[in-house]
Design an enzyme around this catalytic site. Structure first.
Site, PDB file in Angstrom:
ATOM      1  N   HIS A  29     -52.711 -25.516  10.352  1.00 52.64           N
ATOM      2  CA  HIS A  29     -53.724 -25.836  11.372  1.00 52.64           C
ATOM      3  C   HIS A  29     -53.926 -24.676  12.344  1.00 52.64           C
ATOM      4  O   HIS A  29     -54.570 -24.835  13.367  1.00 52.64           O
ATOM      5  CB  HIS A  29     -53.318 -27.111  12.111  1.00 52.64           C
ATOM      6  CG  HIS A  29     -53.236 -28.295  11.192  1.00 52.64           C
ATOM      7  ND1 HIS A  29     -54.235 -29.243  11.087  1.00 52.64           N
ATOM      8  CD2 HIS A  29     -52.296 -28.644  10.278  1.00 52.64           C
ATOM      9  CE1 HIS A  29     -53.899 -30.136  10.169  1.00 52.64           C
ATOM     10  NE2 HIS A  29     -52.721 -29.798   9.667  1.00 52.64           N
ATOM     11  N   LYS A  37     -34.885   2.611  22.016  1.00 50.03           N
ATOM     12  CA  LYS A  37     -33.688   2.633  22.871  1.00 50.03           C
ATOM     13  C   LYS A  37     -33.605   3.966  23.609  1.00 50.03           C
ATOM     14  O   LYS A  37     -33.313   4.005  24.809  1.00 50.03           O
ATOM     15  CB  LYS A  37     -32.419   2.479  22.023  1.00 50.03           C
ATOM     16  CG  LYS A  37     -32.238   1.129  21.406  1.00 50.03           C
ATOM     17  CD  LYS A  37     -30.895   1.076  20.695  1.00 50.03           C
ATOM     18  CE  LYS A  37     -30.840  -0.100  19.742  1.00 50.03           C
ATOM     19  NZ  LYS A  37     -29.750  -0.014  18.794  1.00 50.03           N
ATOM     20  N   GLU A  45     -35.880  -4.798   8.536  1.00 50.05           N
ATOM     21  CA  GLU A  45     -35.022  -3.651   8.874  1.00 50.05           C
ATOM     22  C   GLU A  45     -34.500  -2.956   7.622  1.00 50.05           C
ATOM     23  O   GLU A  45     -34.171  -1.778   7.655  1.00 50.05           O
ATOM     24  CB  GLU A  45     -33.817  -4.117   9.715  1.00 50.05           C
ATOM     25  CG  GLU A  45     -33.993  -3.845  11.189  1.00 50.05           C
ATOM     26  CD  GLU A  45     -32.746  -4.109  12.030  1.00 50.05           C
ATOM     27  OE1 GLU A  45     -31.711  -4.538  11.504  1.00 50.05           O
ATOM     28  OE2 GLU A  45     -32.839  -3.889  13.238  1.00 50.05           O
TER      29      GLU A  45
HETATM   30  O1  PA5 Z   1     -28.826  -5.215  11.330  1.00 48.08           O
HETATM   31  C1  PA5 Z   1     -28.411  -4.532  12.263  1.00 48.08           C
HETATM   32  O2  PA5 Z   1     -27.476  -3.750  12.107  1.00 48.08           O
HETATM   33  C2  PA5 Z   1     -28.969  -4.658  13.665  1.00 48.08           C
HETATM   34  O3  PA5 Z   1     -30.080  -5.479  13.716  1.00 48.08           O
HETATM   35  C3  PA5 Z   1     -27.917  -5.179  14.599  1.00 48.08           C
HETATM   36  O4  PA5 Z   1     -27.481  -6.434  14.133  1.00 48.08           O
HETATM   37  C4  PA5 Z   1     -28.413  -5.336  16.050  1.00 48.08           C
HETATM   38  O5  PA5 Z   1     -29.023  -4.158  16.485  1.00 48.08           O
HETATM   39  C5  PA5 Z   1     -27.236  -5.677  16.979  1.00 48.08           C
HETATM   40  O6  PA5 Z   1     -26.271  -4.679  16.920  1.00 48.08           O
HETATM   41  P1  PA5 Z   1     -24.798  -4.915  17.465  1.00 48.08           P
HETATM   42  O7  PA5 Z   1     -24.179  -6.008  16.687  1.00 48.08           O
HETATM   43  O8  PA5 Z   1     -24.102  -3.604  17.244  1.00 48.08           O
HETATM   44  O9  PA5 Z   1     -24.885  -5.265  18.936  1.00 48.08           O
END
Ligand code: PA5
Length: 443
Positions: free
Chosen positions: A308, A422, A287
């Site tokens: 394996h 989303k 990310e």
């Molecule tokens: O790194 C990030 O910001 C995302 O991966 C969030 O952790 C994930 O989308 C969850 O978001 P939230 O904590 O707002 O529910």
């Protein structure tokens, strides 16, 4: 106490020592931008000093909540997705006994809200019918769909089981300090709550209550975890020089390999307890770096298990991979392969060797074979798996990820790309405000 080590001998000759050396100036510049908070996304750098910033009040509060929930729960359900559960789960899995259920750890820690599986949720609710339990719901935004659905189901289940308002003492919310539906709900329903600092994004939040409360609930020493992270914080901030800064060296090696046509990095462990750590690491780097059509693709494997299965591809498939191996020096308890008079299995040549010694030899053999096959390898060594060294690893990778993002010239703290699925999902589900997108998708 020791420090984790980074060795890059097995990346040569895929890149030259000179090429690594030449990266020093570039990395020193990015290091300075990072620690002086002048780079991209600098309003999300709260994690940089989180190990030393976390307050005694937060500590005391985590202890208090842990005691309260432990007293009344056989099970604690951690609700969250992405950065709101991966860090905690990866540390708990690294530290816990491999057979926690059979050894009856209490409370057992289970997870929800990290996918949309109906079968999983049905099974979890059936289990919770028969157990005393509590819920820790974690969401920075407080609006993420997966945990929102799971929490709605669990809340109604708790209300039915324990009644209103008693159920609310079984819920802890960890969320933004001001905004979001979860904050509102916590205020209205009187849940105990912890704040996620505004300047810490989800995937960098494991050393805040997001990770610390679940890890403490699972019975582990969060002070030692933070001590390990503090040690790394001091070391990595002090100097950008490769000889003094293992993160700078790691970042140089992985970026040099990327520039030489190796766009895939496999995080390799030789300890099954570190498998889930690979999931946390994948999110952190994936990310943070995968944007503007750039970035090293992070994948993870567990050896020798995956030798394996994936071993064939790594040794012999497309030459686009490099590995980062996490090597653990010592086991936490002794165990040797016994001698057998009959030797029917033919393994007496290994008798009296410890299992970790054999594992280390497997690691060495693999590293040589992969290097010979065109797969360079970076090696990260920790003395053993415990809270202190897991704390070092967490901070090491967070710092490396931010620095590497800067080297790639991306903002390592945003994630614009995750909105697209989303938006489509909301449009297809008929959410208000998504009518135009819905028409486009359905035409
Ligand atoms: O790194 C990030 O910001 C995302 O991966 C969030 O952790 C994930 O989308 C969850 O978001 P939230 O904590 O707002 O529910």
């Amino acid at each position: 106490m020791n420090t984790l080590k980074v060795e890059i001998d097995s990346i040569f000759p895929f890149v030259s020592r000179e090429e690594i050396h030449q990266l020093q100036d570039e990395i020193s510049l990015q290091h300075s931008l990072l620690i002086n908070r002048q780079g991209k996304g600098n309003d999300f750098l709260g994690w940089l000093d989180m190990p030393t910033r976390i307050s005694d009040i937060t500590h005391a509060s985590i202890e208090f909540t842990t005691e309260q929930l432990r007293k009344k729960s056989d099970v604690v359900v951690i609700v969250g997705i992405g950065g709101s559960y991966l860090g905690a789960k990866s540390i708990i899995e690294a530290l816990q006994d491999p057979f926690p259920d059979l050894k009856q750890n209490r409370p057992a820690i289970v997870y929800a809200g990290n996918h949309l599986s109906q079968d999983y949720m049905v099974s979890l609710l059936e289990l919770l019918d028969t157990k005393d339990y509590s819920v820790v719901v974690i969401s920075k935004s407080g609006t993420t769909t997966e945990p929102a659905i799971a929490f709605r189901m669990l809340k109604q289940h708790l209300q039915k089981k324990y009644g209103t308002p008693d159920y609310s003492s079984r819920v802890v919310a960890i969320t933004d300090s001001k905004n979001g539906a979860l904050k509102q709900m916590a205020n209205n329903e009187g849940y105990q709550s912890f704040n996620i600092p505004d300047d810490v994004g989800g995937r960098y939040s494991v050393l805040t209550p997001v990770g610390l409360l679940p890890i403490r609930l699972a019975g582990f020493n969060i002070e030692k975890l933070l001590e390990g992270a503090q040690h790394m914080e001091a070391l990595l901030k002090k100097s950008p020089l490769f000889e003094n800064n293992p993160a700078a060296l790691y970042v140089a090696a992985r970026n040099a390999l990327y520039r030489k046509g190796k766009p895939i990095e496999l995080l390799v462990n030789f300890e099954p307890s570190l498998s889930f750590f690979g999931e946390w690491w994948k999110q952190l780097f994936g990310e943070s770096e995968g944007k503007q059509h750039r970035g090293i693709f992070p994948a993870a494997v567990s050896f020798t298990t995956d030798l394996h299965s994936m071993g064939q591809y790594i040794q012999d498939g497309m030459r686009v991979i490099f590995e980062t191996m996490i090597s653990v020096d010592e086991a936490n308890a002794p165990l040797q392969v016994p001698f057998d008079n009959d030797n029917m299995d033919g393994i007496n040549f290994m008798a009296e060797k410890s299992l970790i010694e054999i594992n280390h030899i497997a690691e060495q053999g693999t590293r040589i074979a992969h290097k010979d096959g065109g797969v360079p390898c970076i090696r990260i060594t920790i003395p053993k798996i415990n809270e202190y060294y897991m704390g070092q690893l967490i901070y090491f990778f967070e710092f490396s990820c931010a620095l590497s993002g800067y080297v790639l010239d991306v903002n390592p703290f945003d994630q614009p790309g995750v909105e697209d699925y989303k938006n489509n999902m909301f449009a297809l589900l008929g959410k208000k405000g998504y009518e135009e997108r819905r028409k486009e998708l359905l035409k």
